[in-house]
Design an enzyme around this catalytic site. Sequence first.
Site, PDB file in Angstrom:
ATOM      1  N   ILE A  42      29.924  24.553  27.129  1.00  0.00           N
ATOM      2  CA  ILE A  42      28.810  25.404  26.709  1.00  0.00           C
ATOM      3  C   ILE A  42      28.564  25.103  25.236  1.00  0.00           C
ATOM      4  CG2 ILE A  42      27.946  27.764  26.495  1.00  0.00           C
ATOM      5  CD1 ILE A  42      30.265  28.494  28.552  1.00  0.00           C
ATOM      6  N   GLU A  43      27.506  24.345  24.971  1.00  0.00           N
ATOM      7  CA  GLU A  43      27.209  23.964  23.596  1.00  0.00           C
ATOM      8  C   GLU A  43      26.498  25.084  22.851  1.00  0.00           C
ATOM      9  OE1 GLU A  43      26.793  19.150  24.106  1.00  0.00           O
ATOM     10  OE2 GLU A  43      24.975  20.293  23.676  1.00  0.00           O
ATOM     11  N   CYS A  52      34.639  24.019  25.203  1.00  0.00           N
ATOM     12  CA  CYS A  52      34.914  22.894  26.095  1.00  0.00           C
ATOM     13  C   CYS A  52      35.208  23.394  27.508  1.00  0.00           C
ATOM     14  CB  CYS A  52      36.105  22.097  25.587  1.00  0.00           C
ATOM     15  SG  CYS A  52      35.831  21.276  24.007  1.00  0.00           S
ATOM     16  N   GLU A  54      37.543  22.479  29.589  1.00  0.00           N
ATOM     17  CA  GLU A  54      38.963  22.682  29.844  1.00  0.00           C
ATOM     18  C   GLU A  54      39.412  24.059  29.387  1.00  0.00           C
ATOM     19  OE1 GLU A  54      37.340  20.170  28.364  1.00  0.00           O
ATOM     20  OE2 GLU A  54      38.692  18.475  28.052  1.00  0.00           O
ATOM     21  N   CYS A  85      39.647  16.917  24.190  1.00  0.00           N
ATOM     22  CA  CYS A  85      39.663  16.807  22.733  1.00  0.00           C
ATOM     23  C   CYS A  85      41.004  17.314  22.191  1.00  0.00           C
ATOM     24  CB  CYS A  85      38.495  17.583  22.130  1.00  0.00           C
ATOM     25  SG  CYS A  85      38.681  19.394  22.189  1.00  0.00           S
ATOM     26  N   CYS A  88      41.569  21.135  22.634  1.00  0.00           N
ATOM     27  CA  CYS A  88      41.977  21.488  24.003  1.00  0.00           C
ATOM     28  C   CYS A  88      43.429  21.104  24.258  1.00  0.00           C
ATOM     29  CB  CYS A  88      41.066  20.819  25.031  1.00  0.00           C
ATOM     30  SG  CYS A  88      39.431  21.571  25.128  1.00  0.00           S
TER      31      CYS A  88
END
Length: 129
Positions: A42-43, A52, A54, A85, A88
């Site tokens: 969800i940006e 992110c 995950e 990333c 995460c």
Amino acid sequence: MKTTLINKAMSARESAYAPYSGFKVGAALLCDDGTVYTGFNIENMSYPATMCAERAALYSALTQGKRNFKAIAVIGSSSEPCFPCGVCRQVFAEFCDKDFIFYICSEDGSCVEKTFEEIMPFTFSYTTK
């Protein structure tokens, strides 16, 4: 179970909100009791506020009282495998042991399989003596 996780991650990816990068990611997290939680990225126009896939899946599981996890499938929207990333990876370090499995997939569903220890060999942890 690997195929099920990949398919659920692929399905979750379709709901991703990625208007800025166009890079959609889906994830499906397997709990030790067989329950699967999904998440998608969800940006936000303020990039640090982006969530992110995950972590979205993990946080969903945590809010339901889950604390023991076995594996996660992560699938992006590119021909390369979509590795988690650093943020995460560090968040997963709180809840996963070294044998936790990551199915890291490219958009067509092909995956590489890595243990947590393989993708985060020098995990930061706080210990007291």
